[in-house]
Every structure is written in structure tokens, then in C-alpha cells.
Design a protein around this motif. Structure first.
Motif, short mmCIF file in Angstrom:
data_model
loop_
_atom_site.label_atom_id
_atom_site.label_comp_id
_atom_site.label_asym_id
_atom_site.label_seq_id
_atom_site.Cartn_x
_atom_site.Cartn_y
_atom_site.Cartn_z
N ALA A 122 0.42 -1.01 -0.15
CA ALA A 122 0.22 -0.13 0.22
C ALA A 122 0.49 1.06 0.05
O ALA A 122 1.50 1.88 0.66
CB ALA A 122 -1.23 0.04 1.08
N GLY A 123 0.95 2.24 -1.09
CA GLY A 123 1.36 3.48 -0.69
C GLY A 123 2.53 3.66 -1.41
O GLY A 123 3.01 3.79 -1.42
N LYS A 124 2.57 1.92 -2.30
CA LYS A 124 4.25 2.51 -3.30
C LYS A 124 4.19 2.31 -4.52
O LYS A 124 3.14 1.16 -4.95
CB LYS A 124 4.93 0.95 -2.22
N SER A 125 4.91 1.96 -5.10
CA SER A 125 4.88 1.73 -6.60
C SER A 125 6.50 1.31 -6.83
O SER A 125 7.40 2.06 -5.79
CB SER A 125 4.36 2.88 -7.55
N GLY A 126 6.54 0.59 -8.45
CA GLY A 126 7.77 0.87 -8.57
C GLY A 126 8.06 -0.25 -9.67
O GLY A 126 7.27 -0.60 -10.46
N THR A 127 9.98 -0.39 -10.09
CA THR A 127 9.46 -0.72 -11.10
C THR A 127 10.26 -2.47 -10.70
O THR A 127 11.44 -2.44 -10.44
CB THR A 127 10.62 -0.26 -12.43
N LEU A 128 10.90 -3.99 -11.59
CA LEU A 128 10.81 -4.76 -11.64
C LEU A 128 12.00 -4.88 -12.68
O LEU A 128 11.43 -4.51 -14.24
CB LEU A 128 9.68 -6.00 -11.53
N THR A 129 13.59 -5.27 -13.43
CA THR A 129 14.06 -5.31 -13.85
C THR A 129 14.26 -6.45 -14.19
O THR A 129 15.35 -6.86 -13.02
CB THR A 129 15.46 -4.28 -14.46
N LEU A 130 14.37 -7.66 -14.97
CA LEU A 130 15.19 -8.98 -15.22
C LEU A 130 17.03 -8.64 -16.10
O LEU A 130 16.29 -7.89 -16.79
CB LEU A 130 13.73 -9.70 -15.75
N ASP A 131 17.48 -9.70 -15.52
CA ASP A 131 19.00 -8.77 -15.95
C ASP A 131 18.79 -10.31 -16.25
O ASP A 131 19.55 -11.26 -15.05
CB ASP A 131 19.48 -8.83 -16.13
#
Length: 201
Positions: A91-100
Motif C-alpha cells: 500500500a502506498g508504494k510503486s516501482g519497477t522490476l528489471t530482469l537481467d
């Protein structure tokens, strides 16, 4: 005076009954094959709960994220579920995931963190497959009440794909439909319904 009946109507009726019988068997065979394909491809476990069998911790700035894996060890070309659970919730958070890692396309490399469709209280990836064996890294960029954080889970090992090679699997899967088509073709050539109707006419 005794009337004689022509054998032609009887022959036509007999041939018509035989053709109806062949057509009925053909329809039943096709229906059974389609039912078998539908059952084998139905997503029976589409709404099954996510089973996490292994976890790893990642520190992304002020946020501690628990990464959950539905299979361990990981194997290439295997359907996997990943869960990403911040210690104090999403809750109240967002973001991105980067796969390598090896074989990961540029389009699949970076994606926004979204809730797992079968575990709505955490972020995650549903039925994801890693394309090639090697090592994979998961990088998280998180924005939330405590500011921005970035952290990476490095060197997650991915083994060779389970089972036989993909070419052999596809060959084995192609045998039933090819056999069914061959059976229908042989049956059609043996009975030749169009020629029987032509001779009766």
C-alpha cells in the motif's frame, strides 16, 4: 399378376444407410478428438493458490522485499510464479522490476510492479518462464512513503529445462493429431461416398 419391384431404390436406401453410419462414426471421432484437446489444454490450475517453496531477501534502500519462488531450483522454460512482498505491505508504494539474464528480451526486461493476480496482497509475476539456463538478477526500484530505494537480487541460478528437449516434446505432441488425420483420410478413401452416390445416380 405379380408386380416386380426395381432393385434400384433398395440399393439406394442401403447405400444411404451405410453412408449415414460412416458419417455418424466420423462425427463422433472428430467430436471425441476435439473434447480430448479441450480437456488437455484447459487451464485446470488457473486459479490455484500460489505455493511459495523458497524465499530470498532483498534490501532496496529503506524497503525489505521478500522474493518468493513457486519452484526451486529454477529451470529454464518452466512455468513459475514469483512474489515480491515488501515487509510493510504494498500500500502506498510503486516501482519497477528489471530482469537481467540470458535470453530475456528487451521488451520483457523492465516492467512495472503489479499485484499478483492470485495473491493480491503482494506484487508478483504469474506463470512466468525464464528462457535459458544461466544466472538471473532481479532489480527493484521502489517509491513509497520512505522515499526511493533500489536493490538487486543477484546470481539466481537457472538450470536446464526439465524433461526432454523441446523439439522431441513437440514431435510427441504432434503424433495424436497427425494419426487422427491419417485415420480420417484412410477411412474417406476406403469408403469414397461421392463415388457411391454417383454410381447410384
Amino acid at each position: 399378376m405379380r408386380s416386380s419391384r426395381s432393385p434400384l431404390p433398395l440399393a439406394v436406401a442401403s447405400a444411404s444407410r451405410r453412408m449415414r453410419g460412416h458419417a455418424r462414426r466420423l462425427v463422433l471421432t472428430v467430436a471425441a478428438a476435439l473434447a480430448l484437446v479441450a480437456v488437455s489444454t484447459a487451464p485446470a490450475a488457473a486459479y490455484a493458490p500460489v505455493g511459495v517453496v523458497h524465499t530470498e531477501r532483498v534490501q532496496a534502500g529503506p524497503y525489505t522485499i521478500t522474493v518468493g519462488f513457486s519452484e526451486w531450483p529454477l529451470r529454464a522454460m518452466q512455468s513459475l510464479d514469483f512474489t515480491f512482498a515488501p515487509a510493510d505491505g504494498v500500500a502506498g508504494k510503486s516501482g519497477t522490476l528489471t530482469l537481467d539474464g540470458p535470453g530475456i528480451d528487451a521488451d520483457d526486461r523492465e516492467s512495472p510492479l503489479g499485484r499478483h493476480p492470485r495473491k493480491r496482497d503482494v506484487w508478483g509475476l504469474d506463470v512466468q518462464a525464464l528462457p535459458e539456463p544461466g544466472t538471473v538478477s532481479f532489480t527493484f526500484d521502489i517509491d513509497g512513503p520512505a522515499g526511493h530505494g533500489r536493490g538487486t537480487l543477484r546470481n539466481v541460478g537457472v538450470l536446464d529445462q526439465p524433461g526432454p528437449p523441446l523439439a522431441i516434446s513437440w514431435t510427441v505432441c504432434a503424433i495424436p493429431p497427425v494419426g487422427m488425420l491419417a485415420y480420417l483420410a484412410v477411412g474417406w478413401r476406403r469408403n469414397r461416398p461421392s463415388e457411391k452416390v454417383a454410381t447410384l445416380i
